[in-house]
Design a protein around this motif. Structure first.
Motif, PDB file in Angstrom:
ATOM      1  N   GLY A 248      87.333  19.414  14.864  1.00 21.47           N
ATOM      2  CA  GLY A 248      87.413  19.167  13.434  1.00 21.47           C
ATOM      3  C   GLY A 248      88.552  20.220  12.578  1.00 21.47           C
ATOM      4  O   GLY A 248      88.616  21.236  12.919  1.00 21.47           O
ATOM      5  N   ILE A 249      89.147  19.514  11.621  1.00 26.58           N
ATOM      6  CA  ILE A 249      89.947  20.363  11.020  1.00 26.58           C
ATOM      7  C   ILE A 249      89.667  19.880   9.328  1.00 26.58           C
ATOM      8  O   ILE A 249      89.701  18.716   9.062  1.00 26.58           O
ATOM      9  CB  ILE A 249      91.563  20.144  11.196  1.00 26.58           C
ATOM     10  CG1 ILE A 249      92.089  20.266  12.469  1.00 26.58           C
ATOM     11  CG2 ILE A 249      92.195  21.159  10.200  1.00 26.58           C
ATOM     12  CD1 ILE A 249      93.372  20.182  12.771  1.00 26.58           C
TER      13      ILE A 249
ATOM     14  N   ASN B 154      88.172  14.416  13.981  1.00 23.19           N
ATOM     15  CA  ASN B 154      87.866  14.413  12.523  1.00 23.19           C
ATOM     16  C   ASN B 154      88.872  15.348  11.834  1.00 23.19           C
ATOM     17  O   ASN B 154      88.660  16.764  12.023  1.00 23.19           O
ATOM     18  CB  ASN B 154      86.338  15.225  12.552  1.00 23.19           C
ATOM     19  CG  ASN B 154      85.401  14.229  13.697  1.00 23.19           C
ATOM     20  OD1 ASN B 154      85.120  13.052  13.283  1.00 23.19           O
ATOM     21  ND2 ASN B 154      85.221  14.893  14.723  1.00 23.19           N
ATOM     22  N   ILE B 155      89.059  14.874  10.708  1.00 25.89           N
ATOM     23  CA  ILE B 155      90.136  15.640   9.881  1.00 25.89           C
ATOM     24  C   ILE B 155      89.692  15.143   8.288  1.00 25.89           C
ATOM     25  O   ILE B 155      89.785  13.758   8.067  1.00 25.89           O
ATOM     26  CB  ILE B 155      91.588  15.194   9.996  1.00 25.89           C
ATOM     27  CG1 ILE B 155      91.946  15.959  11.277  1.00 25.89           C
ATOM     28  CG2 ILE B 155      92.530  15.555   9.009  1.00 25.89           C
ATOM     29  CD1 ILE B 155      93.259  16.112  11.661  1.00 25.89           C
ATOM     30  N   ASP B 156      89.536  16.067   7.517  1.00 26.74           N
ATOM     31  CA  ASP B 156      89.589  15.765   6.100  1.00 26.74           C
ATOM     32  C   ASP B 156      90.376  16.514   5.318  1.00 26.74           C
ATOM     33  O   ASP B 156      90.515  17.987   5.662  1.00 26.74           O
ATOM     34  CB  ASP B 156      88.103  15.942   5.677  1.00 26.74           C
ATOM     35  CG  ASP B 156      87.378  17.298   5.805  1.00 26.74           C
ATOM     36  OD1 ASP B 156      87.251  17.568   7.072  1.00 26.74           O
ATOM     37  OD2 ASP B 156      87.004  17.890   4.939  1.00 26.74           O
ATOM     38  N   THR B 157      91.252  16.168   4.493  1.00 28.15           N
ATOM     39  CA  THR B 157      92.148  16.996   3.839  1.00 28.15           C
ATOM     40  C   THR B 157      92.104  17.018   2.140  1.00 28.15           C
ATOM     41  O   THR B 157      91.499  15.722   1.828  1.00 28.15           O
ATOM     42  CB  THR B 157      93.634  16.809   4.179  1.00 28.15           C
ATOM     43  OG1 THR B 157      94.089  15.689   3.712  1.00 28.15           O
ATOM     44  CG2 THR B 157      93.791  16.882   5.447  1.00 28.15           C
TER      45      THR B 157
ATOM     46  N   ASP C 125      90.933  11.457  -1.406  1.00 21.25           N
ATOM     47  CA  ASP C 125      90.988  12.563  -0.260  1.00 21.25           C
ATOM     48  C   ASP C 125      91.150  11.885   1.009  1.00 21.25           C
ATOM     49  O   ASP C 125      90.728  10.761   1.177  1.00 21.25           O
ATOM     50  CB  ASP C 125      90.083  13.314  -0.322  1.00 21.25           C
ATOM     51  CG  ASP C 125      90.425  14.118  -1.815  1.00 21.25           C
ATOM     52  OD1 ASP C 125      91.085  14.576  -2.209  1.00 21.25           O
ATOM     53  OD2 ASP C 125      88.937  14.818  -2.201  1.00 21.25           O
ATOM     54  N   TYR C 126      91.785  12.243   1.925  1.00 23.62           N
ATOM     55  CA  TYR C 126      91.986  11.937   3.458  1.00 23.62           C
ATOM     56  C   TYR C 126      90.858  12.251   4.073  1.00 23.62           C
ATOM     57  O   TYR C 126      90.475  13.215   4.077  1.00 23.62           O
ATOM     58  CB  TYR C 126      93.429  12.503   3.998  1.00 23.62           C
ATOM     59  CG  TYR C 126      93.549  11.981   5.246  1.00 23.62           C
ATOM     60  CD1 TYR C 126      94.243  11.035   5.491  1.00 23.62           C
ATOM     61  CD2 TYR C 126      93.146  12.530   6.324  1.00 23.62           C
ATOM     62  CE1 TYR C 126      94.664  10.409   6.836  1.00 23.62           C
ATOM     63  CE2 TYR C 126      93.471  12.165   7.582  1.00 23.62           C
ATOM     64  CZ  TYR C 126      94.134  11.108   7.766  1.00 23.62           C
ATOM     65  OH  TYR C 126      94.488  10.742   9.253  1.00 23.62           O
ATOM     66  N   MET C 127      90.431  11.066   5.021  1.00 18.96           N
ATOM     67  CA  MET C 127      89.355  11.379   5.952  1.00 18.96           C
ATOM     68  C   MET C 127      89.617  10.686   6.972  1.00 18.96           C
ATOM     69  O   MET C 127      90.019   9.612   6.889  1.00 18.96           O
ATOM     70  CB  MET C 127      88.107  10.941   5.223  1.00 18.96           C
ATOM     71  CG  MET C 127      86.948  10.876   6.111  1.00 18.96           C
ATOM     72  SD  MET C 127      85.787  12.240   5.932  1.00 18.96           S
ATOM     73  CE  MET C 127      84.992  11.957   4.538  1.00 18.96           C
ATOM     74  N   ARG C 128      89.608  11.429   8.208  1.00 17.78           N
ATOM     75  CA  ARG C 128      89.449  10.793   9.653  1.00 17.78           C
ATOM     76  C   ARG C 128      87.961  11.157  10.407  1.00 17.78           C
ATOM     77  O   ARG C 128      88.039  12.213  10.375  1.00 17.78           O
ATOM     78  CB  ARG C 128      90.505  11.126  10.226  1.00 17.78           C
ATOM     79  CG  ARG C 128      90.699  10.244  11.548  1.00 17.78           C
ATOM     80  CD  ARG C 128      92.408  10.444  12.171  1.00 17.78           C
ATOM     81  NE  ARG C 128      92.558  11.661  12.950  1.00 17.78           N
ATOM     82  CZ  ARG C 128      93.777  12.304  12.799  1.00 17.78           C
ATOM     83  NH1 ARG C 128      94.737  11.915  11.912  1.00 17.78           N
ATOM     84  NH2 ARG C 128      93.906  13.447  13.494  1.00 17.78           N
ATOM     85  N   GLY C 129      87.388  10.204  10.867  1.00 18.89           N
ATOM     86  CA  GLY C 129      86.014  10.557  11.449  1.00 18.89           C
ATOM     87  C   GLY C 129      85.134  10.923  10.405  1.00 18.89           C
ATOM     88  O   GLY C 129      85.056  10.565   9.295  1.00 18.89           O
ATOM     89  N   LYS C 130      84.801  12.393  10.785  1.00 20.96           N
ATOM     90  CA  LYS C 130      83.605  12.701   9.802  1.00 20.96           C
ATOM     91  C   LYS C 130      84.035  13.907   8.928  1.00 20.96           C
ATOM     92  O   LYS C 130      84.752  14.870   9.656  1.00 20.96           O
ATOM     93  CB  LYS C 130      82.346  12.900  10.364  1.00 20.96           C
ATOM     94  CG  LYS C 130      81.926  14.522  10.713  1.00 20.96           C
ATOM     95  CD  LYS C 130      80.542  14.122  11.587  1.00 20.96           C
ATOM     96  CE  LYS C 130      79.766  15.341  11.096  1.00 20.96           C
ATOM     97  NZ  LYS C 130      78.744  15.606  12.209  1.00 20.96           N
TER      98      LYS C 130
END
Lengths: 328, 737
Positions: free
Chosen positions: B299-300, B330-333, B157-162
């Protein structure tokens, strides 16, 4: 599609004779519904009897009473000056149905006999009591968004798809019929039937009879009428709910009113109790709301069409507002 | 005041579609209209159960029916050689046609009847009797989320920041959005004519978005030498992604042609277009946004669950826009697919992003109301000056100009922040906006040019034209490059034997094939200059950029005296034509810049308060697709995209009966694409600023961004009109009463 015979007749008697001789024969005029059904394998007549040349293609006016021949095209009737003058409701209803191409072909008699658009009726792999009596109804527990909220039975919850029929039942039209035993007149309200235990029968027309025309008695309703059709897109879609509303107003008092609903029952649904309530009352939002409440008595929804219990009265109120011209 | 951007009126004057006349007069023959000697007709028999096995197939009556030449099924198929090379246990492939008695979805092709006329084949097909061992099919997405899997090609899964950083923010939106399955329903149904010219030589007339792709797949499937497979696809009546691959009916036609040893034509019925050639998959999304009170996103979190078939993993970029559109730390998808008893979906116009933007851009709109902030201001507060995902500069980005031009054009100042505040009679009026984006791609292509002494130029490429006006655009590129008038240029396409081109899909045709046009035009000029130099020494220094055709002459614009009649440059060995080829491919620009097209859609919606009917009154779309090469066809393509977006927002929904997986509304009467009466006044505006890096024309892609963002703009306008937030499309009247 099965192989079939095609024959063209030139007199009503010959058409009746063909129907009497061959129980699977079907009349064809515009063919906009029948040919589709044959392509889908829903109907498989052995013989098509072409009745386009019986001379039923005229619109006549007798004082204010209109006689519209059975094979008059919907496009012709909806644009006819007398229809527009005396029965604008009918024109408006027809113009909200189908598409210009279809209305150019479709006839008055054919529109009266349009079959339901229930998706399960069209899908020959699905059980359907209307198509194959006794096989069951796929819609009752299936996708029934477009289906009936009035007068359904446990064998069928399909609706009559026609817009024209809704206007005709509101206008107390009379269906002129010829058969082996002579001519008869069927009041529009009795022409279509509820499914009951015989959903395969849409109408009270006998298999050997043919429709020769439609008579619409004169009335004083032309000044205040509207046909409001609510549907999923702006054109070429069947009604979620449609309402024919027409009235005779004296000042703001309702002298006479006719109300009918489409998209709600196996037949065009005349709202007699609501009419009785409104007669003699003032055209007001409050009275329209009450009439709509009365109209909805006995309504029953299924899994996907519960919205009709709200959309139907809303549409009726809007149609009454538009027809009466009241602002509030 | 001078302006660079293009509006509707500017586009009226541009070149009309070069093949418009043959299309509207019927002279253009589409696949289903092509006639051949000894043509036969194939009609498919489909499964009527959603899961299980065929236990008996009675074809005797069909075989005896008049005109029937063959009934082919898993019992007697000539076979697809490639299947034998595949592992039978692993089904991660295109549905293997007539390969077993197994049924994976309702409507699966299980036999074909071939006859001497279409009607006889249809009748024969109606006589095939099938007995099944029925299994229990599963088609509901919502009821089967527990089956969701991570696609095999996704590593993590994608994660940028937290993760879930939105939870720390003062203002939050956390909602679910659903999009139903949508059918592509191009006007032209899928059609194919297949014939074997020899035992090892196959020719197809086929509806496809890539003649060479189809040829390659057919060569592989039937283990043929690639040069022995030819695919002709001169005219394609729309496809929207549905013709990007070889579908079962195409394999069936080839098998049938093998069996009857004659050409077989197979045209899908409109209803079959709902489940045999892909669809935009029903997708459930969860979006959570967190922002500070000045609108800055912290964040998203975005999750997507989409349908796929039991035999194949279909994935699309639903979450790509979330990762790059706004400047968010911060992005997690999370992307999951749910295997069900349905046919495999297919990319559909704006694949992935059209779906993802609906959730993202509606959630942003919801946030704007919580913040009491203008939705455009909110987007500007999070404007990304570089690609926050790839951490690269944009090749070009004129999105701020899009917001500004569109807001002026629609009259954004008429919008009231309070929902339901604007009313016209019985109609509530609302305004909505949403942003769209799609990667701007370029691939490799070749081009062949044939130049004649009379000054005519023929260009040939295997590229398809599914409707955007490819020949028109390429003609303009050649004409502008050379100075040859458009009337003297013709462009032939849609033939696998023509020079290399990719499929037409993903908005890359102009960038890819247009670059090859420029390359071949330059080569032509250089070749002619070389020949001219033999007559006149001053041509020795001519470079492509300064060479122009003027009337009957070739001119070096740096050397005004250089004029030479090009007819004199044809050598004795080929006096009648000069054939030049060229290849064009992207360089390393991809490693330096992030390439995207952008769009902003503005919608004015009127909602009837009693009946819930929505009417779009005005649509303004402002587009940053780089330089607009062919303004008129660009406008047409954009209009089509907006209409598709309105359908997505208001009317389109493929409905399955989850008891057996059958499509309930397969017909054109019941599946509601927008009709003329649904189409509002549409105003297209192009920023028309050159992208310096993608290709010589300065263009980016257009086909996708004109639909991406339309549906959320409509939903946002409906909310502004009514205060009702509809998170499950389509927005039909029942949802608004």
């Amino acid at each position: 599609m099965n192989n079939f015979q095609y024959t063209r007749v030139s007199s009503p008697a010959a058409a009746i004779a063909e129907l009497s001789k061959d129980p699977t024969a079907k009349l064809v005029a515009g063919g906009t519904n029948l040919i589709d059904l044959m392509k889908y394998g829903v109907m498989a007549p052995d013989k098509l009897v072409d009745i386009n040349h019986l001379g039923f293609n005229e619109i006549k006016k007798d004082n204010g009473t209109l006689h519209i021949g059975a094979t008059v095209r919907n496009a012709v009737a909806s644009g006819n000056a007398d229809v527009l003058k005396y029965q604008p409701l009918l024109s408006q209803a027809m113009l909200s149905g189908a598409s210009p191409q279809l209305r150019n072909k479709a006839t008055m008699g054919g529109n009266l006999l349009q079959r339901t658009r229930c998706g399960y009726f069209y899908d020959i792999s699905a059980p359907c009591n209307k198509r194959e009596p006794g096989s069951g109804c796929s819609a009752i527990e299936g996708y029934n968004r477009m289906h009936a909220i009035f007068g359904a039975s446990d064998t069928c919850i399909a609706v009559n798809p026609s817009d024209m029929n809704v206007a005709l039942v509101a206008l107390d039209a009379i269906i002129m019929v010829a058969g082996p035993k002579g001519n008869r007149k069927i009041p529009m309200a009795d022409f279509h039937r509820l499914p009951g235990t015989h959903p395969e029968l849409d109408t009270t027309l006998d298999k050997k009879e043919i429709i020769t025309g439609i008579v619409i008695p004169d009335n004083h309703l032309a000044a205040h009428s509207t046909y409001l059709k609510v549907r999923d897109r702006a054109s070429y879609a069947f009604a979620l709910i449609s309402v024919a509303a027409t009235m005779d107003l004296e000042g703001s008092t309702i002298k006479d009113v006719r109300l009918a609903m489409g998209g709600v029952a196996h037949k065009p649904w005349r709202l007699t109790a609501a009419e009785e309530f409104l007669k003699g009352k003032t055209a007001s939002l409050e009275n329209f709301n009450q009439a709509a409440e009365i109209a909805m008595k006995g309504a029953k929804a299924y899994e996907f069409n519960a919205f009709k219990l709200k959309l139907a009265p809303n549409t009726m109120v809007q149609a009454l507002k538009t027809a009466s011209g009241i602002k509030a | 005041m001078s302006k660079k951007h293009l509006e509707n009126a500017d586009m009226e004057l541009a070149l009309s579609r070069v093949d418009g006349r043959v299309k509207v007069t019927g002279a253009a023959k589409y696949t289903a209209e092509v006639q051949l000697p000894e043509l036969t007709y194939g009609v498919l028999v489909e499964s009527t159960i959603g899961q299980g096995m065929i236990t008996a197939l009675d074809t005797k009556k069909a075989e005896r029916a008049p005109g029937v030449m063959a009934v082919i099924s898993h019992l007697n198929t000539p076979g697809v050689p490639e299947y034998k090379l595949q592992n039978q246990d692993v089904i991660q492939k295109q549905l293997r046609v007539f390969d077993s008695e197994n049924i994976y979805f309702n409507g699966q092709p299980i036999a074909v009847v071939v006859a001497d006329t279409l009607e006889r084949a249809q009748y024969g097909a109606s006589l095939v009797k099938v007995v099944y061992a029925k299994g229990k099919s599963a088609t509901s997405l919502e009821n089967n989320l527990s089956r969701a899997v991570m696609p095999k090609k996704t590593k993590e899964d994608y994660m940028r920041g937290k993760a879930a950083a939105f939870k720390d923010a003062e203002f939050q939106v956390e909602e679910e959005y659903t999009l139903p399955s949508e059918a592509h329903h191009p006007m032209e149904p899928h059609s194919i004519i297949a014939w074997w010219e020899a035992a090892d030589k196959l020719t197809l007339v086929d509806k496809t978005q890539g003649s060479q792709n189809t040829a390659a797949i057919m060569a592989k499937s039937f283990q043929l030498s690639p040069q022995n497979v030819k695919v002709i696809s001169t005219y394609v009546g729309g496809a929207f992604g549905s013709a990007l691959r070889v579908w079962p009916h195409e394999i069936v036609a080839v098998l049938a042609a093998k069996k009857v040893q004659k050409p077989v034509k197979l045209v899908l019925h409109r209803n079959q277009m709902s489940y045999m050639v892909g669809y935009r998959p029903h997708t459930l999304q969860k979006v959570a946004l967190g922002a500070s009170k000045d609108g800055k996103l912290l964040g998203i979190s975005h999750e997507s669950y989409g349908k796929t078939s039991m035999y194949e993993e279909f994935t699309e970029n639903v979450l790509a826009m979330t990762r790059m559109m706004y400047d968010v730390p911060n992005i997690d998808t999370k992307y999951r697919i749910v295997p069900l008893n349905v046919s495999t979906p297919a990319p559909m116009r704006g694949p992935g992003e059209a779906t993802g933007s609906f959730a993202l851009e509606c959630a942003l709109d919801e946030l704007s109301y919580k913040l009491n902030m203008d939705p455009i201001e909110l987007r500007l507060a999070n404007y990304a000056d570089q690609d926050p995902d790839k951490k690269m500069p944009w090749s070009s980005k004129y999105l701020k100009e899009c917001y500004q031009l569109g807001a002026e054009k629609i009259g954004w100042d008429k919008r009231k922040a309070l929902p339901g505040a604007v009313q016209e009679g019985e109609w509530k009026v609302g305004y909505g906006i949403a942003t769209g984006t799609f990667g701007a791609f370029r691939g490799g292509a070749s081009m062949k040019a044939t130049f004649k002494p009379d000054g005519t130029l023929l260009l040939q490429s295997a590229i398809a034209d599914i409707g955007p006006g490819t020949a028109t655009t390429m003609t303009i590129i050649a004409s502008e490059n050379l100075g040859i008038p458009v009337e003297k240029i013709s462009f032939q396409l849609g033939n696998s034997t023509f020079p290399k081109a990719p499929q037409q899909g993903g908005s890359n045709t102009v960038a890819t094939v247009g670059s090859a046009v420029v390359a071949v035009c330059n080569n032509l000029k250089v070749e002619l200059a070389k020949r001219a130099a033999k007559q006149k020494a001053d041509w020795g220094n001519a470079v492509a950029s300064t060479i122009r055709f003027k009337g009957a002459n070739l001119v070096n614009t740096d050397e005004p005296s250089s004029k030479i009649e090009f007819a004199s440059l044809f050598g004795a060995e080929s006096p009648n034509e000069l054939v030049i080829t060229a290849d064009a491919a992207p360089g390393d620009e991809k490693n330096k810049y992030s390439f995207y097209s952008f769009s902003v859609h503005f919608i004015e919606a009127h909602v009837h308060e009693l009946t819930g009917v929505v009417r779009i009154k005005n649509a303004v779309s402002v587009i940053d697709c780089g330089t607009v090469v062919s303004p008129k066809t660009a406008r047409s393509q954009s209009m089509g995209g907006i209409v598709g977006g309105i359908g997505m927002a208001l009317t389109e929904e493929l409905v399955l009966d989850d008891r057996n997986g059958r499509t309930v509304n397969a017909s054109f009467g019941d599946y509601h694409v927008p009709v003329q009466a649904d189409i509002p006044q549409m105003q297209m505006m192009f920023v028309n600023e050159k992208d310096p890096y993608l290709n010589p024309m300065g263009s980016k892609g257009l086909g996708e961004i004109v639909i991406i963002g339309v549906a959320p703009a409509v939903a946002n306008a409906v909310y502004n009109a009514t205060g009702k937030r509809i998170r499950n499309l389509p927005i039909t009247p029942d949802k608004l009463i």
